[in-house]
Structures are given as structure tokens and as C-alpha cells.
Scaffold this motif. Structure first.
Motif, PDB file in Angstrom:
ATOM      1  N   VAL A  73       0.838  -1.201   0.000  1.00 26.41           N
ATOM      2  CA  VAL A  73       0.000   0.000   0.000  1.00 26.41           C
ATOM      3  C   VAL A  73       0.874   1.253   0.000  1.00 26.41           C
ATOM      4  CG1 VAL A  73      -1.927   1.164   1.131  1.00 26.41           C
ATOM      5  CG2 VAL A  73      -1.666  -1.304   1.378  1.00 26.41           C
ATOM      6  N   LEU A  74       0.515   2.200  -0.813  1.00 29.16           N
ATOM      7  CA  LEU A  74       1.244   3.471  -0.877  1.00 29.16           C
ATOM      8  C   LEU A  74       0.635   4.474   0.097  1.00 29.16           C
ATOM      9  CD1 LEU A  74       1.583   3.850  -4.762  1.00 29.16           C
ATOM     10  CD2 LEU A  74       3.334   3.091  -3.145  1.00 29.16           C
ATOM     11  N   GLY A  75       1.473   5.247   0.717  1.00 27.52           N
ATOM     12  CA  GLY A  75       0.992   6.342   1.561  1.00 27.52           C
ATOM     13  C   GLY A  75       0.634   5.956   2.968  1.00 27.52           C
ATOM     14  N   VAL A  76       0.980   4.749   3.374  1.00 24.83           N
ATOM     15  CA  VAL A  76       0.651   4.328   4.740  1.00 24.83           C
ATOM     16  C   VAL A  76       1.753   4.805   5.686  1.00 24.83           C
ATOM     17  CG1 VAL A  76       0.203   2.379   6.246  1.00 24.83           C
ATOM     18  CG2 VAL A  76      -0.554   2.321   3.897  1.00 24.83           C
ATOM     19  N   VAL A  77       1.453   5.829   6.468  1.00 28.33           N
ATOM     20  CA  VAL A  77       2.491   6.391   7.333  1.00 28.33           C
ATOM     21  C   VAL A  77       2.083   6.480   8.802  1.00 28.33           C
ATOM     22  CG1 VAL A  77       3.613   7.723   5.494  1.00 28.33           C
ATOM     23  CG2 VAL A  77       1.720   8.729   6.762  1.00 28.33           C
ATOM     24  N   CYS A  78       0.819   6.193   9.120  1.00 33.13           N
ATOM     25  CA  CYS A  78       0.428   6.375  10.515  1.00 33.13           C
ATOM     26  C   CYS A  78      -0.713   5.428  10.893  1.00 33.13           C
ATOM     27  CB  CYS A  78       0.004   7.820  10.788  1.00 33.13           C
ATOM     28  SG  CYS A  78      -1.534   8.279   9.980  1.00 33.13           S
ATOM     29  N   ASP A  79      -1.010   5.392  12.180  1.00 36.04           N
ATOM     30  CA  ASP A  79      -2.065   4.502  12.661  1.00 36.04           C
ATOM     31  C   ASP A  79      -3.443   4.867  12.104  1.00 36.04           C
ATOM     32  OD1 ASP A  79      -0.936   2.477  14.034  1.00 36.04           O
ATOM     33  OD2 ASP A  79      -1.599   3.096  16.023  1.00 36.04           O
ATOM     34  N   PHE A  80      -3.656   6.140  11.787  1.00 40.38           N
ATOM     35  CA  PHE A  80      -4.951   6.523  11.224  1.00 40.38           C
ATOM     36  C   PHE A  80      -5.173   5.838   9.872  1.00 40.38           C
ATOM     37  CE2 PHE A  80      -6.074  10.801  13.460  1.00 40.38           C
ATOM     38  CZ  PHE A  80      -6.178  10.109  14.651  1.00 40.38           C
ATOM     39  N   CYS A  81      -4.067   5.634   9.141  1.00 43.59           N
ATOM     40  CA  CYS A  81      -4.174   4.906   7.863  1.00 43.59           C
ATOM     41  C   CYS A  81      -4.643   3.481   8.142  1.00 43.59           C
ATOM     42  CB  CYS A  81      -2.823   4.853   7.157  1.00 43.59           C
ATOM     43  SG  CYS A  81      -1.981   6.438   7.019  1.00 43.59           S
ATOM     44  N   ALA A  82      -4.065   2.874   9.172  1.00 40.09           N
ATOM     45  CA  ALA A  82      -4.430   1.498   9.528  1.00 40.09           C
ATOM     46  C   ALA A  82      -5.890   1.426   9.952  1.00 40.09           C
ATOM     47  CB  ALA A  82      -3.526   1.001  10.650  1.00 40.09           C
ATOM     48  N   VAL A  83      -6.340   2.414  10.707  1.00 38.10           N
ATOM     49  CA  VAL A  83      -7.737   2.437  11.162  1.00 38.10           C
ATOM     50  C   VAL A  83      -8.678   2.500   9.964  1.00 38.10           C
ATOM     51  CG1 VAL A  83      -9.463   3.830  12.371  1.00 38.10           C
ATOM     52  CG2 VAL A  83      -7.221   3.456  13.407  1.00 38.10           C
ATOM     53  N   ALA A  84      -8.334   3.346   8.993  1.00 37.53           N
ATOM     54  CA  ALA A  84      -9.194   3.505   7.806  1.00 37.53           C
ATOM     55  C   ALA A  84      -9.299   2.199   7.041  1.00 37.53           C
ATOM     56  CB  ALA A  84      -8.628   4.610   6.914  1.00 37.53           C
ATOM     57  N   MET A  85      -8.183   1.511   6.864  1.00 46.00           N
ATOM     58  CA  MET A  85      -8.226   0.270   6.086  1.00 46.00           C
ATOM     59  C   MET A  85      -8.864  -0.870   6.873  1.00 46.00           C
ATOM     60  SD  MET A  85      -5.030   0.105   3.536  1.00 46.00           S
ATOM     61  CE  MET A  85      -3.853   0.746   4.681  1.00 46.00           C
ATOM     62  N   ASN A  86      -8.621  -0.902   8.182  1.00 46.54           N
ATOM     63  CA  ASN A  86      -9.297  -1.919   9.003  1.00 46.54           C
ATOM     64  C   ASN A  86     -10.809  -1.779   8.892  1.00 46.54           C
ATOM     65  OD1 ASN A  86      -7.117  -3.310  10.051  1.00 46.54           O
ATOM     66  ND2 ASN A  86      -6.830  -1.876  11.736  1.00 46.54           N
ATOM     67  N   LYS A  87     -11.249  -0.518   8.885  1.00 45.25           N
ATOM     68  CA  LYS A  87     -12.686  -0.253   8.837  1.00 45.25           C
ATOM     69  C   LYS A  87     -13.289  -0.719   7.512  1.00 45.25           C
ATOM     70  CE  LYS A  87     -15.890   3.649   9.134  1.00 45.25           C
ATOM     71  NZ  LYS A  87     -15.965   5.121   9.206  1.00 45.25           N
ATOM     72  N   ILE A  88     -12.639  -0.372   6.409  1.00 45.07           N
ATOM     73  CA  ILE A  88     -13.181  -0.696   5.081  1.00 45.07           C
ATOM     74  C   ILE A  88     -13.080  -2.189   4.777  1.00 45.07           C
ATOM     75  CG2 ILE A  88     -12.889  -0.328   2.595  1.00 45.07           C
ATOM     76  CD1 ILE A  88     -14.123   2.058   4.047  1.00 45.07           C
ATOM     77  N   PHE A  89     -11.898  -2.757   4.981  1.00 45.68           N
ATOM     78  CA  PHE A  89     -11.722  -4.174   4.637  1.00 45.68           C
ATOM     79  C   PHE A  89     -12.388  -5.087   5.664  1.00 45.68           C
ATOM     80  CE2 PHE A  89      -8.506  -2.361   1.913  1.00 45.68           C
ATOM     81  CZ  PHE A  89      -8.503  -3.207   0.812  1.00 45.68           C
ATOM     82  N   GLY A  90     -12.458  -4.614   6.922  1.00 48.56           N
ATOM     83  CA  GLY A  90     -13.038  -5.441   7.972  1.00 48.56           C
ATOM     84  C   GLY A  90     -14.525  -5.684   7.791  1.00 48.56           C
ATOM     85  N   LYS A  91     -15.174  -4.823   7.010  1.00 48.96           N
ATOM     86  CA  LYS A  91     -16.616  -4.990   6.767  1.00 48.96           C
ATOM     87  C   LYS A  91     -16.915  -6.076   5.749  1.00 48.96           C
ATOM     88  CE  LYS A  91     -18.099  -0.235   7.730  1.00 48.96           C
ATOM     89  NZ  LYS A  91     -18.534   1.033   7.087  1.00 48.96           N
ATOM     90  N   ARG A  92     -15.925  -6.482   4.987  1.00 50.31           N
ATOM     91  CA  ARG A  92     -16.168  -7.444   3.911  1.00 50.31           C
ATOM     92  C   ARG A  92     -16.290  -8.864   4.468  1.00 50.31           C
ATOM     93  NH1 ARG A  92     -16.720  -5.191  -1.376  1.00 50.31           N
ATOM     94  NH2 ARG A  92     -16.518  -7.370  -1.971  1.00 50.31           N
TER      95      ARG A  92
END
Lengths: 139, 187
Positions: B115-134
Motif C-alpha cells: 500500500v502506498l501512503g501508509v504512514v500512521c495509525d490513522f491509515c491502519a484504522v481507515a483500512m481496518n474499517k473498510i476491509f473489515g466490513k467485507r
């Protein structure tokens, strides 16, 4: 509102548009009262896991209390690189300029901590001798 | 005030990222990986290479064409892993957590997304939220050190590359590569 984001293997850069609506109250000796207020602004930042730079410009419209503008820049450095879920710590310096204030340019060193969805900042404006606290929770 | 800004500027320019030393190592390693079969050492700047930071233990020198001028006698080839974020001879494998290990044991399919642009925990939170719903995803982990999203897709389910790309976009990020199955496991 995220207007644009640039992506790199080790960095990201963003342009955000900001805005708000509320009430402004004059607490100075002039006692001009309160009026509806709104602001619009633009903020841009560039960050890696150890460096952070941002700039924000904001225009504030306050009815009878007058219009104001401000600019603020931040520089940040993380003394260590935290992995996912760990406590991330940043040392930051904010410099802001408010044309209508007595102290037009002020300096605020601050500490930023964040862990997971929570971000907390504590700083002290050395020019105005005033503390600063911010808290953000990302849902 | 001016003195304070000057000190800050001097400090920033002396930091490793600004000095670009880290990128030299990464660039060299990336080039090394890309050209394993046809390396031309004459075109590489060996003066900037830091062999001590490379993990030669995972390199297969038998498959590399070093040419007649390359000598391994001048540097060591340790067998133990060097620090993972410095070593880039192979693409990062899936990051194992308890959830991911359990999901793989249940027959799930491993997927690693750069993943490009992943630099902080907020990035991880955003992706956990989106992918975790699938429903297709049984476990996931965003690794800031490796800059990867590790996924386990439920047995019998599928999540296409296009789906992953779209979900990453929805989370606010872009992907550079997707690896599946044996490649995702580091094989």
C-alpha cells in the motif's frame, strides 16, 4: 474535506479544504457581543513516519465582530518509528500568524501522541503564555 | 524567533531522511532484486552500497549473474535475518497475527497488498474499517513497517484484485502490488 492526496512508498501529502459555522463572542473590554461566524480554509501537509510539515490558511467571517485571517505552519519530528497499534510520539512546533492580534506571530511547541484511532496534543504557546490541548478520535 | 527557526532548519537538514542515506540503501536493494538475472555491476555505484545492511542469507547467489569482477571475499554473508525493513531482496510476506494464523489454519487464502501512503495509525484504522466490513475477509492486519495490508480471504470466497484496489481507494489509499497464495507466504 480531502481535496487531493499524493501517495508514495514512504510518504503521503494532502490538501484539505476546511469550513465551519458557529457563534463568535467578543470577550474583550470592547464588549461587542456575539454574532454568527463562519470560516473557510485550506490545509496542506506532507508526512513520512518521522517527519511532518503542514501549512494552513483560514479566513474567518464574524459579522459585526469583523473579519480575520490566520496562517499556521507546523513542523514535526518523531523520535522513534512506532509500528501499528503502538504509541506514536511527535515533537512539534507550530508558528501561527494572526493579523488582528497584538502578538501577531506566536510560537507553540507541542507534543503529539497517537495510538490507534486516538490522537492527543498538548502544547504551550510561549508567546501568549497559554496552554493548548487538542483531542481527535477517528471513528 | 529567527534563531529558533534557523536551528530547526539546520536540525531538519541533518536528519537521515533529508540526507537520503536510507533511500540509497533501498534503491540499491530494489535494483538488486529487479535485475537478479542480468545485473551489470559496472553501472552500479558500489561506493554507496552498504553490504552490512543486506540480508545475504536469503539471497540465492547461484541464480545471480555477478559477472567476473565481483568478489565476495571482501564482505560477509550472514545467515541470520537482518532488520526486516532494511532487507528488500524479496517482497514482504504476510504478517502473521493470532487472527491471521487462525484464519490460514481454517483454509483461508493469504493475500499481501503493498500500500502506498501508509504512514500512521490513522491509515491502519481507515483500512481496518473498510476491509473489515467485507464478509470475504476473515482476518487482516496493516503493517506500517512493511507498508502492507495482510488479508486472509475465507475458504471458498474470492476477492479480486480490482475489489482490493477499489476498497483501498475507498479507504483513501492506493496499492502498488498484490501477492497471493505461496507468493504471499514468502515462498
Amino acid at each position: 474535506l480531502l481535496a487531493k492526496r499524493w501517495y508514495g512508498h514512504n510518504y503521503q501529502a494532502n490538501v484539505y479544504l476546511t469550513g465551519g459555522l458557529g457563534t463568535a463572542t467578543d470577550r474583550s473590554v470592547a464588549g461587542l457581543g456575539s454574532d454568527t461566524a463562519s470560516f473557510v480554509g485550506v490545509m496542506t501537509d506532507w508526512e513520512t513516519r518521522t517527519l511532518f510539515v503542514s501549512y494552513e490558511a483560514r479566513f474567518l467571517e464574524q459579522g459585526k465582530l469583523g473579519n480575520h485571517s490566520m496562517h499556521a505552519a507546523r513542523f514535526g519530528w518523531a523520535p522513534y518509528t512506532g509500528d501499528t497499534g503502538e504509541l506514536h510520539t511527535w515533537l512539534m512546533l507550530e508558528v501561527d500568524h494572526r493579523k488582528h492580534f497584538d502578538n501577531k506571530t506566536t510560537v507553540t511547541p507541542l507534543l503529539r501522541f497517537f495510538k490507534g484511532p486516538a490522537l492527543f496534543e498538548a502544547g504551550y504557546n510561549v508567546t501568549d503564555s497559554a496552554p493548548m490541548f487538542n483531542f481527535t478520535y477517528r471513528f | 524567533m529567527k534563531k529558533m527557526l534557523l536551528i530547526l532548519a539546520v536540525t531538519l537538514t541533518s536528519l537521515p531522511v533529508f540526507a537520503n542515506d536510507n533511500h540509497r540503501v533501498m534503491d540499491h536493494h530494489a535494483q538488486h532484486e529487479k535485475n537478479q538475472g542480468e545485473m551489470n555491476h559496472d553501472e552500479m555505484n558500489h561506493g554507496e552500497m552498504n553490504h552490512d545492511e543486506m540480508n545475504h542469507g536469503e539471497m540465492n547467489h547461484g541464480e545471480m549473474n555477478h559477472g567476473p569482477e565481483h568478489s565476495h571475499g571482501s564482505h560477509e554473508h550472514p545467515t541470520e535475518n537482518a532488520k526486516e525493513d532494511v532487507m528488500t531482496m524479496s517482497a514482504p510476506a504476510i504478517t502473521t497475527t493470532d487472527d491471521i494464523t487462525a484464519a490460514l489454519a481454517n483454509g483461508g487464502a493469504p493475500v499481501v497488498v503493498d500500500v502506498l501512503g501508509v504512514v500512521c495509525d490513522f491509515c491502519a484504522v481507515a483500512m481496518n474499517k473498510i476491509f473489515g466490513k467485507r464478509e470475504e475477509v476473515s482476518a487482516l492486519y496493516v503493517d506500517l513497517d512493511k507498508k502492507t495490508l495482510s488479508l486472509v480471504v475465507n475458504k471458498g470466497a474470492s476477492l479480486s484484485d480490482k475489489d482490493i484496489e477499489n476498497l483501498a481507494k475507498k479507504a483513501g489509499y492506493r496499492i502498488a502490488a498484490i501477492r497471493r497464495d505461496a507468493e504471499a507466504l514468502g515462498g
